[in-house]
Enzyme design. Sequence first.
Site, PDB file in Angstrom:
ATOM      1  N   CYS A   1       6.353  -5.225   0.268  1.00 20.07           N
ATOM      2  CA  CYS A   1       6.578  -4.226   0.732  1.00 20.07           C
ATOM      3  C   CYS A   1       5.951  -3.063   1.058  1.00 20.07           C
ATOM      4  CB  CYS A   1       5.262  -3.785  -1.195  1.00 20.07           C
ATOM      5  SG  CYS A   1       5.820  -2.215  -2.128  1.00 20.07           S
TER       6      CYS A   1
ATOM      7  N   GLU B   1       1.804 -12.326  -3.488  1.00 20.98           N
ATOM      8  CA  GLU B   1       0.058 -12.544  -3.238  1.00 20.98           C
ATOM      9  C   GLU B   1      -0.649 -12.209  -4.956  1.00 20.98           C
ATOM     10  OE1 GLU B   1       1.718  -9.609  -2.355  1.00 20.98           O
ATOM     11  OE2 GLU B   1       0.021  -7.826  -3.325  1.00 20.98           O
TER      12      GLU B   1
ATOM     13  N   ARG C   1      12.868   3.800   0.962  1.00 20.47           N
ATOM     14  CA  ARG C   1      10.918   3.084  -0.151  1.00 20.47           C
ATOM     15  C   ARG C   1      12.105   3.566  -1.604  1.00 20.47           C
ATOM     16  NH1 ARG C   1       8.190   7.911   1.565  1.00 20.47           N
ATOM     17  NH2 ARG C   1       5.921   7.275   0.917  1.00 20.47           N
TER      18      ARG C   1
ATOM     19  N   HIS D   1       5.591  -8.433  -4.192  1.00 22.24           N
ATOM     20  CA  HIS D   1       3.713  -8.695  -4.510  1.00 22.24           C
ATOM     21  C   HIS D   1       4.067 -10.145  -4.928  1.00 22.24           C
ATOM     22  CE1 HIS D   1       2.497  -4.715  -3.566  1.00 22.24           C
ATOM     23  NE2 HIS D   1       3.521  -4.062  -3.975  1.00 22.24           N
TER      24      HIS D   1
ATOM     25  N   GLY E   1       1.532  -0.971  -0.419  1.00 20.51           N
ATOM     26  CA  GLY E   1      -0.189   0.211  -0.102  1.00 20.51           C
ATOM     27  C   GLY E   1       0.974   1.511  -0.148  1.00 20.51           C
ATOM     28  N   GLU E   2       0.474   2.561   1.292  1.00 17.39           N
ATOM     29  CA  GLU E   2       1.849   3.097   1.098  1.00 17.39           C
ATOM     30  C   GLU E   2       2.009   3.093   2.624  1.00 17.39           C
ATOM     31  OE1 GLU E   2       2.176   5.029  -1.774  1.00 17.39           O
ATOM     32  OE2 GLU E   2       3.870   5.897   0.835  1.00 17.39           O
ATOM     33  N   SER E   3       3.226   3.044   2.950  1.00 15.88           N
ATOM     34  CA  SER E   3       3.367   2.954   4.377  1.00 15.88           C
ATOM     35  C   SER E   3       3.265   4.060   5.149  1.00 15.88           C
ATOM     36  CB  SER E   3       4.914   2.795   4.186  1.00 15.88           C
ATOM     37  OG  SER E   3       6.302   3.554   3.735  1.00 15.88           O
TER      38      SER E   3
ATOM     39  N   ILE F   1       5.960  -2.739  -7.434  1.00 20.14           N
ATOM     40  CA  ILE F   1       5.286  -2.042  -7.067  1.00 20.14           C
ATOM     41  C   ILE F   1       5.854  -0.711  -6.746  1.00 20.14           C
ATOM     42  CG2 ILE F   1       3.305  -0.836  -7.511  1.00 20.14           C
ATOM     43  CD1 ILE F   1       1.871  -3.678  -7.463  1.00 20.14           C
TER      44      ILE F   1
HETATM   45  N1  GLN Z   1       5.744   3.105  -2.035  1.00 12.65           N
HETATM   46  C1  GLN Z   1       5.242   2.238  -1.206  1.00 12.65           C
HETATM   47  C2  GLN Z   1       4.930   2.744   0.534  1.00 12.65           C
HETATM   48  O1  GLN Z   1       6.703   3.184   0.707  1.00 12.65           O
HETATM   49  C3  GLN Z   1       5.274   0.908  -0.885  1.00 12.65           C
HETATM   50  C4  GLN Z   1       4.794   0.354  -2.555  1.00 12.65           C
HETATM   51  C5  GLN Z   1       4.163  -0.901  -2.236  1.00 12.65           C
HETATM   52  O2  GLN Z   1       3.964  -1.459  -0.515  1.00 12.65           O
HETATM   53  N2  GLN Z   1       3.381  -1.109  -2.976  1.00 12.65           N
HETATM   54  O3  GLN Z   1       5.337   2.816   1.101  1.00 12.65           O
END
Ligand code: GLN
Length: 216
Positions: free
Chosen positions: A95, A193, A124, A191, A63-65, A150
């Site tokens: 990720c 999954e 990141r 990923h 996701g987006e950390s 990703i």
């Molecule tokens: N770039 C995202 C982050 O810094 C991570 C991307 C992802 O989980 N697919 O959280």
Amino acid sequence: MAGEPAPGPAPRERSERLKLGVLALQGDVREHAAALRASGAAAVPVRRPEEIDDLDGIVIPGGESTTMSKLMVDFGVYEPLRKRVNDGMPAYGSCAGMILLATEILDGRPDQVSLGALDVTVRRNAFGRQVDSFEAPVTLDGDDFHAVFIRAPWVERVGDGVEVLGRVNAGPSEGRIVAVRQRNVLATAFHPELTGDRRVHRLFVDMARRAKSTED
Ligand code: GLN
């Protein structure tokens, strides 16, 4: 028969008792849950602090950390999760999940929190911000693994006791560390999954099963 030890539960019964959570604030929750179930565990989405209590392990999806960090605090799951994972509950982060487990984050936001359970430094968006998504061959535990990345991090430093499980094995990022394990914590920059290759989830279910059987 007298004198013989009672037989232990069959492996299948053990795996049915294994209850793994998938942190469901953002990301591929359904895909992770499906991969865990295909690997023999029960899987439940986790959004509330009380849902953490009876888990045998947790998956933290991508996701987006920075957003996930804020949502973990807002939903009240940050502290209970931090405590349980640092007390030894198995955790697998993919990720953004890897970032959320790491003790040190490069190119993070100053206000982003981490569970601090994996002694690594992650960067990141390490493969370049322009690279949204790409696929690369990885050597995972000695075997080839086709990995999907990703906006992924990579690992720049591993602490004592951290095992490097996977590296990119071709292309401009060859040699970069993208899978690690430390005691109860497993993390991948990619990923699994998304690709239907269950080896990482099977490895995690196995870690959780072992942790549970030593605690029983
Ligand atoms: N770039 C995202 C982050 O810094 C991570 C991307 C992802 O989980 N697919 O959280």
